[in-house]
Design a protein around this motif. Sequence first.
Motif, mmCIF file in Angstrom:
data_model
loop_
_atom_site.group_PDB
_atom_site.id
_atom_site.type_symbol
_atom_site.label_atom_id
_atom_site.label_comp_id
_atom_site.label_asym_id
_atom_site.label_seq_id
_atom_site.Cartn_x
_atom_site.Cartn_y
_atom_site.Cartn_z
ATOM 1 N N ALA A 135 0.827 -1.220 0.000
ATOM 2 C CA ALA A 135 0.000 0.000 0.000
ATOM 3 C C ALA A 135 0.858 1.266 0.000
ATOM 4 O O ALA A 135 0.580 2.228 -0.718
ATOM 5 N N LEU A 136 1.930 1.245 0.813
ATOM 6 C CA LEU A 136 2.755 2.461 0.937
ATOM 7 C C LEU A 136 3.587 2.697 -0.312
ATOM 8 O O LEU A 136 3.887 3.842 -0.665
ATOM 9 N N THR A 137 3.974 1.603 -0.980
ATOM 10 C CA THR A 137 4.853 1.736 -2.149
ATOM 11 C C THR A 137 4.089 1.634 -3.468
ATOM 12 O O THR A 137 4.637 1.937 -4.520
ATOM 13 N N ARG A 138 2.825 1.152 -3.367
ATOM 14 C CA ARG A 138 1.987 0.885 -4.557
ATOM 15 C C ARG A 138 2.682 -0.086 -5.509
ATOM 16 O O ARG A 138 2.642 0.074 -6.729
ATOM 17 N N ARG A 139 3.353 -1.053 -4.921
ATOM 18 C CA ARG A 139 4.067 -2.057 -5.706
ATOM 19 C C ARG A 139 3.446 -3.424 -5.468
ATOM 20 O O ARG A 139 3.042 -3.750 -4.347
ATOM 21 N N PRO A 140 3.433 -4.281 -6.508
ATOM 22 C CA PRO A 140 2.958 -5.657 -6.324
ATOM 23 C C PRO A 140 3.995 -6.491 -5.577
ATOM 24 O O PRO A 140 5.168 -6.136 -5.490
#
Length: 299
Positions: free
Chosen positions: A190-195
């Motif tokens: 969520a914080l990095t918006r990375r899978p």
Amino acid sequence: MTIAIFGAGAVGCYFGALLARAGEDVVLIGRQTLVDAMSFRGLQLEKDGRIEHVTVRASTDPAAIAGADLVLVCVKSPDTQAAAQAMKPHLSADATVLSLQNGIGNADLLSAELNRPVIPAVVYVAVGMAGPGHVQHKGRGELVLGEGPGADAAATRLNAAQIPTEVSAQAETALWTKLTLNCAVNAISALTRRPYGVIARRPEAEATFAALVAECRAVAQASGVTLPEDMLDQVIGITRSMSGQLSSTAQDVIAGKPTEIAMLNGEIARRGAALGIDAPLNRALAMMVGLIEPRRDAT
Ligand SMILES: NC(=O)C1=CN([C@@H]2O[C@H](COP(=O)(O)OP(=O)(O)OC[C@H]3O[C@@H](n4cnc5c(N)ncnc54)[C@H](OP(=O)(O)O)[C@@H]3O)[C@@H](O)[C@H]2O)C=CC1
Ligand SMILES: CC(C)(CO)C(=O)C(=O)O
């Protein structure tokens, strides 16, 4: 007999679509945008590289659950209490209620509000909404149900709809195990918006997951639950089996919606504090996600 899905988002639409596809009479209770989209083209199920149109009833009216003998509650945790209050007047006396939600307290909360047993379901799936009425499946799809009245019959219907489901006497451990998986990956995504796959490739990832798991293990142990020895391997397994997935927490952040973080890393930090166990990584992640999610009391 009817199966009602209360909270027709990603999880509700996915399992609702599989049940309807298997011939069950399914009604989805969701928002107006979903009902409007479905009135044009039904529910779009994107799975295994193709899009299928599934015919399912949909309504915004909680009264649509009347007569259902199986109800799957699929709202996010902050909406659980309101969902219970909306469902209560319409729920059949003999309906089996399952909570298909992350976190460890939702089934108990529903049970207290509805004054009946509610069976927790641990949900192992990666799904998201690509648009109103369009659910995208990205991986897995199994359920582990707790024991209770109606659990075996519900599992039989779910299995018949190609939803691999088992009833387990170890459901509490399974819920804590799932909570720990969520605490390890959801907030970071969520914080990095990375899978997950991208996160797991970072050299710091494994040690970070291990530290988060250690905090969860200590809090679980003090709560009477022993997490599996291979917990860290399970976290790494999730990052591989769902490598392209953004966590449901990330999906909420991107959609500008409140998240379940208080019931994930926040739950570990809060329980840890009550038990005298410090959980600084979980506390920090809960705080950071809390700071970026929309809140009524934000200043
Ligand atoms: N997505 C995933 O891959 C996974 C999710 N989970 C868990 O499953 C649960 C559901 O997640 P997910 O499906 O992603 O969440 P979504 O937000 O996609 O779905 C919940 C839906 O319920 C709707 N809703 C809430 N309250 C009501 C109400 N009173 N009446 C009608 N509709 C309502 C929401 O509308 P609105 O948004 O407008 O409030 C939303 O459309 C969560 O606990 C999640 O953590 C578990 C495993 C994987
Ligand atoms: C299974 C997993 C980790 C999938 O993303 C999930 O539960 C979530 O996103 O909340």
